[in-house]
Design a protein around this motif. Sequence first.
Motif, mmCIF file in Angstrom:
data_model
loop_
_atom_site.group_PDB
_atom_site.id
_atom_site.type_symbol
_atom_site.label_atom_id
_atom_site.label_comp_id
_atom_site.label_asym_id
_atom_site.label_seq_id
_atom_site.Cartn_x
_atom_site.Cartn_y
_atom_site.Cartn_z
ATOM 1 N N VAL A 160 39.931 51.694 44.498
ATOM 2 C CA VAL A 160 38.914 51.258 45.442
ATOM 3 C C VAL A 160 39.575 50.960 46.779
ATOM 4 O O VAL A 160 40.601 50.263 46.830
ATOM 5 C CB VAL A 160 38.222 49.977 44.912
ATOM 6 C CG1 VAL A 160 37.072 49.570 45.810
ATOM 7 C CG2 VAL A 160 37.729 50.172 43.478
ATOM 8 N N ASP A 161 38.971 51.473 47.872
ATOM 9 C CA ASP A 161 39.442 51.136 49.217
ATOM 10 C C ASP A 161 38.953 49.738 49.568
ATOM 11 O O ASP A 161 37.754 49.455 49.475
ATOM 12 C CB ASP A 161 38.892 52.132 50.238
ATOM 13 C CG ASP A 161 39.496 53.517 50.068
ATOM 14 O OD1 ASP A 161 40.733 53.597 49.930
ATOM 15 O OD2 ASP A 161 38.743 54.498 50.068
ATOM 16 N N VAL A 162 39.867 48.871 49.983
ATOM 17 C CA VAL A 162 39.519 47.482 50.274
ATOM 18 C C VAL A 162 40.203 47.017 51.563
ATOM 19 O O VAL A 162 41.060 47.699 52.115
ATOM 20 C CB VAL A 162 39.946 46.538 49.123
ATOM 21 C CG1 VAL A 162 39.339 46.971 47.796
ATOM 22 C CG2 VAL A 162 41.462 46.447 49.020
ATOM 23 N N THR A 190 48.500 49.855 46.737
ATOM 24 C CA THR A 190 49.272 50.046 47.956
ATOM 25 C C THR A 190 49.346 48.688 48.637
ATOM 26 O O THR A 190 48.541 47.801 48.337
ATOM 27 C CB THR A 190 48.584 51.039 48.916
ATOM 28 O OG1 THR A 190 47.364 50.451 49.395
ATOM 29 C CG2 THR A 190 48.276 52.368 48.240
ATOM 30 N N PRO A 191 50.281 48.497 49.561
ATOM 31 C CA PRO A 191 50.216 47.275 50.368
ATOM 32 C C PRO A 191 48.889 47.234 51.131
ATOM 33 O O PRO A 191 48.382 48.277 51.547
ATOM 34 C CB PRO A 191 51.394 47.425 51.336
ATOM 35 C CG PRO A 191 52.302 48.427 50.702
ATOM 36 C CD PRO A 191 51.406 49.358 49.927
ATOM 37 N N LEU A 192 48.331 46.032 51.290
ATOM 38 C CA LEU A 192 47.115 45.859 52.086
ATOM 39 C C LEU A 192 47.550 45.303 53.440
ATOM 40 O O LEU A 192 48.101 44.212 53.521
ATOM 41 C CB LEU A 192 46.142 44.900 51.387
ATOM 42 C CG LEU A 192 45.821 45.201 49.918
ATOM 43 C CD1 LEU A 192 44.748 44.255 49.404
ATOM 44 C CD2 LEU A 192 45.407 46.645 49.697
ATOM 45 N N ARG A 193 47.289 46.092 54.513
ATOM 46 C CA ARG A 193 47.843 45.757 55.834
ATOM 47 C C ARG A 193 46.817 45.731 56.961
ATOM 48 O O ARG A 193 47.167 46.180 58.056
ATOM 49 C CB ARG A 193 48.913 46.795 56.223
ATOM 50 C CG ARG A 193 50.024 47.028 55.250
ATOM 51 C CD ARG A 193 50.854 48.203 55.765
ATOM 52 N NE ARG A 193 51.986 48.512 54.906
ATOM 53 C CZ ARG A 193 53.203 47.979 55.046
ATOM 54 N NH1 ARG A 193 53.453 47.146 56.037
ATOM 55 N NH2 ARG A 193 54.164 48.298 54.219
ATOM 56 N N PRO A 194 45.653 45.243 56.904
ATOM 57 C CA PRO A 194 45.058 44.609 55.735
ATOM 58 C C PRO A 194 44.288 45.590 54.856
ATOM 59 O O PRO A 194 43.801 45.195 53.813
ATOM 60 C CB PRO A 194 44.101 43.594 56.340
ATOM 61 C CG PRO A 194 43.650 44.257 57.603
ATOM 62 C CD PRO A 194 44.841 45.052 58.090
ATOM 63 N N ALA A 195 44.156 46.860 55.287
ATOM 64 C CA ALA A 195 43.428 47.832 54.470
ATOM 65 C C ALA A 195 44.374 48.474 53.471
ATOM 66 O O ALA A 195 45.571 48.629 53.738
ATOM 67 C CB ALA A 195 42.794 48.906 55.349
ATOM 68 N N VAL A 222 43.124 49.216 45.906
ATOM 69 C CA VAL A 222 43.268 48.319 44.762
ATOM 70 C C VAL A 222 42.746 49.042 43.527
ATOM 71 O O VAL A 222 41.742 49.751 43.585
ATOM 72 C CB VAL A 222 42.471 47.017 45.005
ATOM 73 C CG1 VAL A 222 42.332 46.201 43.730
ATOM 74 C CG2 VAL A 222 43.146 46.194 46.090
ATOM 75 N N ARG A 223 43.435 48.869 42.400
ATOM 76 C CA ARG A 223 42.955 49.400 41.122
ATOM 77 C C ARG A 223 42.212 48.294 40.390
ATOM 78 O O ARG A 223 42.770 47.216 40.145
ATOM 79 C CB ARG A 223 44.124 49.903 40.274
ATOM 80 C CG ARG A 223 43.652 50.522 38.956
ATOM 81 C CD ARG A 223 44.779 51.174 38.192
ATOM 82 N NE ARG A 223 45.832 50.230 37.834
ATOM 83 C CZ ARG A 223 45.788 49.392 36.800
ATOM 84 N NH1 ARG A 223 44.757 49.385 35.981
ATOM 85 N NH2 ARG A 223 46.786 48.581 36.559
ATOM 86 N N VAL A 224 40.957 48.578 40.063
ATOM 87 C CA VAL A 224 40.139 47.653 39.274
ATOM 88 C C VAL A 224 39.714 48.420 38.030
ATOM 89 O O VAL A 224 39.040 49.437 38.136
ATOM 90 C CB VAL A 224 38.896 47.183 40.062
ATOM 91 C CG1 VAL A 224 38.049 46.252 39.202
ATOM 92 C CG2 VAL A 224 39.298 46.505 41.357
ATOM 93 N N ILE A 262 34.677 46.293 51.035
ATOM 94 C CA ILE A 262 35.068 45.395 49.948
ATOM 95 C C ILE A 262 36.252 44.561 50.430
ATOM 96 O O ILE A 262 37.269 45.113 50.866
ATOM 97 C CB ILE A 262 35.442 46.214 48.697
ATOM 98 C CG1 ILE A 262 34.212 47.009 48.234
ATOM 99 C CG2 ILE A 262 35.964 45.293 47.584
ATOM 100 C CD1 ILE A 262 34.521 48.025 47.175
ATOM 101 N N VAL A 263 36.106 43.248 50.374
ATOM 102 C CA VAL A 263 37.140 42.331 50.850
ATOM 103 C C VAL A 263 37.749 41.622 49.645
ATOM 104 O O VAL A 263 37.040 41.149 48.765
ATOM 105 C CB VAL A 263 36.573 41.303 51.836
ATOM 106 C CG1 VAL A 263 37.668 40.389 52.369
ATOM 107 C CG2 VAL A 263 35.866 42.009 53.004
#
Length: 69
Positions: A39-41, A24-29, A32-34, A64-65
């Motif tokens: 994972v929520d980042v 998803t866009p990070l805005r800033p949250a 992310v797929r790892v 997680i940043v």
Amino acid sequence: GASDALPGASEAAGLLGAIGTASTPLRPAGVVRVADKFVDVISDGGFIPAGARVQVITVEGTRIVVKEV
């Protein structure tokens, strides 16, 4: 035990340095797929578009940043 209080913290720590893709866009949250995990980042620098390649740079418990790479 104390480890039960923070489910996912040890798993989160194992992601340090990992490369993933913004689901998803990070805005800033965002998410992310790892590998095969979602994972929520939080991004370190504001907006990152979906599909961007990111790296995990900081893990504090389950916070997680990531930065765009």
